[in-house]
Design an enzyme around this catalytic site. Sequence first.
Site, PDB file in Angstrom:
ATOM      1  CG  ASP A   1       2.577  19.833  35.769  1.00  0.00           C
ATOM      2  OD1 ASP A   1       3.517  20.735  35.713  1.00  0.00           O
ATOM      3  OD2 ASP A   1       2.045  19.709  36.900  1.00  0.00           O
TER       4      ASP A   1
ATOM      5  CG  HIS B   1       6.491  15.206  30.349  1.00  0.00           C
ATOM      6  ND1 HIS B   1       5.894  14.416  29.737  1.00  0.00           N
ATOM      7  CD2 HIS B   1       5.893  15.826  31.337  1.00  0.00           C
ATOM      8  CE1 HIS B   1       4.797  14.284  30.220  1.00  0.00           C
ATOM      9  NE2 HIS B   1       4.453  14.981  31.246  1.00  0.00           N
TER      10      HIS B   1
ATOM     11  CG  ASP C   1      15.805  14.723  24.296  1.00  0.00           C
ATOM     12  OD1 ASP C   1      14.972  15.250  24.923  1.00  0.00           O
ATOM     13  OD2 ASP C   1      16.220  15.256  23.005  1.00  0.00           O
TER      14      ASP C   1
ATOM     15  CD  GLU D   1       7.430  17.762  33.965  1.00  0.00           C
ATOM     16  OE1 GLU D   1       7.357  16.455  34.659  1.00  0.00           O
ATOM     17  OE2 GLU D   1       6.333  18.285  34.139  1.00  0.00           O
TER      18      GLU D   1
HETATM   19  O1  9MR Z   1      10.952  17.622  41.127  1.00  0.00           O
HETATM   20  C1  9MR Z   1       9.941  16.828  41.834  1.00  0.00           C
HETATM   21  C2  9MR Z   1      10.649  15.692  42.350  1.00  0.00           C
HETATM   22  O2  9MR Z   1      11.604  15.960  43.430  1.00  0.00           O
HETATM   23  C3  9MR Z   1       9.414  14.539  42.990  1.00  0.00           C
HETATM   24  O3  9MR Z   1      10.160  13.594  43.663  1.00  0.00           O
HETATM   25  C4  9MR Z   1       8.459  14.300  42.197  1.00  0.00           C
HETATM   26  C5  9MR Z   1       7.290  13.555  42.735  1.00  0.00           C
HETATM   27  O4  9MR Z   1       6.611  14.367  43.704  1.00  0.00           O
HETATM   28  O5  9MR Z   1       7.785  15.403  41.515  1.00  0.00           O
HETATM   29  C6  9MR Z   1       8.799  16.224  40.876  1.00  0.00           C
HETATM   30  O6  9MR Z   1       8.086  17.415  40.673  1.00  0.00           O
HETATM   31  C7  9MR Z   1       7.096  17.379  39.451  1.00  0.00           C
HETATM   32  C8  9MR Z   1       5.700  17.487  39.867  1.00  0.00           C
HETATM   33  O7  9MR Z   1       5.334  16.840  40.764  1.00  0.00           O
HETATM   34  C9  9MR Z   1       4.888  18.147  38.944  1.00  0.00           C
HETATM   35  N1  9MR Z   1       5.260  19.030  37.833  1.00  0.00           N
HETATM   36  C10 9MR Z   1       6.356  18.630  37.235  1.00  0.00           C
HETATM   37  C11 9MR Z   1       7.822  18.240  38.560  1.00  0.00           C
HETATM   38  C12 9MR Z   1       8.937  18.120  37.686  1.00  0.00           C
HETATM   39  O8  9MR Z   1       8.789  16.652  37.270  1.00  0.00           O
END
Ligand code: 9MR
Length: 746
Positions: A342, A669, A717, A726
């Site tokens: 993102d 992602h 994947d 991601e």
């Molecule tokens: O890695 C993060 C995970 O520990 C959390 O549970 C989750 C929900 O808040 O978010 C993950 O982080 C994501 C973030 O919110 C947005 N950017 C991508 C991150 C990796 O998926």
Amino acid sequence: MKRRSTTLLSLAALLAAGLTALPAVPAAAAESEQLKNGTFDSTTDPWWVSANVTAGLSGGRLCANVPGGTTNAWDAGIGQNDIALVKGESYRFSFYADTAPDGHKVRAIVGLSAAPYDTYFEVAPQLSVSGNSYAYTFTSPVDTPQGQVAFQLGGSADAWRFCLDDASLIGGVPPEVYKPDTGPRVRVNQVAYLPAGPKNATLVTDKTTKLRWQLNNANGTVAARGWTVPKGIDPSSGQNVHTIDFGSQHRPGQGFTLIADGERSRPFDIGTAAYDKLRLDAAKYYYTQRSGIAIRADLRPGYARPAGHLGTAPTGDGAVPCQPGVCDYTLDVTGGWYDAGDHGKYVVNGGIATWELLSTYERSLHARTGRPAALGDGTLAIPESGNGVPDILDEARWELDFLLKMQVPEGHPLAGMAHHKIHDEKWTGLPLLPSDDPQKRELHPPSTAATLNLAATAAQAARLYRPYDPAFAAKALQAARTAWTAALAHPDLYASANDGTGGGAYADDNVTDEFYWAAAELYLTTGEKAFETYVLNSPVHQADIFGPLGYDWARTAAAARLDLATVPSGLRDRREVRRSIVSGADRYLATLKAHPYGIPYAPDGNLYDWGSNHQILHNAVVIATAYDLTGDGKYRDGAVQSMDYLLGRNALNMSYVTGYGEVNSHNQHARWYAHQLDPKLPSPPAGTLAGGPNSSIQDPFAQGKLQGCKGQFCYIDDIQSWSTNEHTVNWNSALARLASFVADQS
Ligand code: 9MR
């Protein structure tokens, strides 16, 4: 118009060939069509058409003239709303389409017709001028009366024509059973084993007694033989497995295979070169994550892109306002790294990632096998290469400068605190280059966690940059002190778990670990008594912090403990601190030894966490640090062996690092490495770590494919699986750190 589907044609062909074994046909009564007028016999109602598209009937189809010059897929389209979707029910989504000129793509989705416009299923087939029928099955992750089927047609420079027929969404169909292709049952590190390191593999088999194995050279001659060790059912995968130890083989070479139970493993090397490269690739990942700077083709062939989020409001980061009611100033928060796939930038996640890159460097200064030159000036091919500063420090500096900009300036309420994050007002779709992001950017409220993250990393930076840029070191230390004081004054400003629209929440309502970490870094840099006292009195200092899940952005106590153990200081109880690392490592090592896939990870209830791959790496970092502290080879071997799982010795038989291993994750992602959706875009760069198995499968794509998955199997994947696949800055830092350790063991 009703067209004969390709399925019917092939069924007819089967019958003509005299084959009578027909596929099981589900009870027709249970199936029900959800779309109205998908055959366009006399009208295009009730389909909607976006204002920039003209559509009408043509030859019994709906044909749409699509304008050129739009940016995103959703900038033009046709669709139908008010479709009831039932959670857990499977649907067959099918349609016929043709295009002119040839080769255009349509983004066909089933999603929500109202904000936040979630997508439950999507495909983007390349269409042909002669027309084709397409059919897919997915399972709805939600109950909603506001479902939508849409054909998104935007994003083309030139005008084109899209024709649709036989659009159908049939509910009540049997779910598609997803079965990953896991290849040969002998599971190895598909990249390389160190010549002097441990060499283990896992065999998946029904057999319960020991079996013969043999190791073959690339030319097919036998290099070693032995017997497998039956291990029974592995809880992390549900498979019956044996282990294979071929550690007696020390001679380097390429293209080895391991053979057992009639199966031949994917090929692998015995050598060190791959880890020298992986150390660099894992760290090079950060340059293409940079915001606010154009990525240069000469430095990253295939990855050049314009600078993202330069300029000012609403879409630039040059003068970003707060969310309504949060503050009345704007901040220049250009720069930094994008968090992941993102376009958000988050202080807590950026902070732990920065710490880990800095610590990778700092370890190289103090550890018995450390080699600072390995990440020194000129190693990472970044714009700053050649400036006399170690490249890894230059890369971390890109984020540090951003972190400092997130601090509330003097004269404003909450001065000295750090804003938790800055990101888009709403979530965007994929693919989307940072420079094309149309969304409004907003600062979110300051938080204690972000403030302490800033304090910790800026304090650490102060000691590491002092030899290279004393002015920056002084500025960083001042910012760290200011942040520390502000956090003490506002110890419980927690980021809200509900603040997750347009960006991740990164909510954390326990900041005793962040206080401990910031105090530790301030102490290690300044040696000041007040910080030492804070560390010694912190409830976290004596606590057992090495639990089954690894440390991460929310659990930061280990960052403090590892640094207190390894960075020279006069800390009163430093011996006990060092002992606590070793006892944590002993526990992880015991987990690894008991695990038939050889990982220091056995989460409670076999519930793999979001980003499990980096947690495995982090547990291995604790083991590696025990080696740095004691020199005992069992810790070195444990840390090195943990890498095998990431590189292919796992239930899915795949490497989770892009570009490493015969079968590897490469559809992470990502909005700008979205090759899976647009062949003109690249895959993630070599050395990008996928998050990995996540038992909670929060994203609809994974929910459609992996329902009921066990541990290691909760991964796919695919670019749509944001909860299992991601990439992100705080996961790649774990890879950079362990790869660096392993490379140092050669
Ligand atoms: O890695 C993060 C995970 O520990 C959390 O549970 C989750 C929900 O808040 O978010 C993950 O982080 C994501 C973030 O919110 C947005 N950017 C991508 C991150 C990796 O998926």
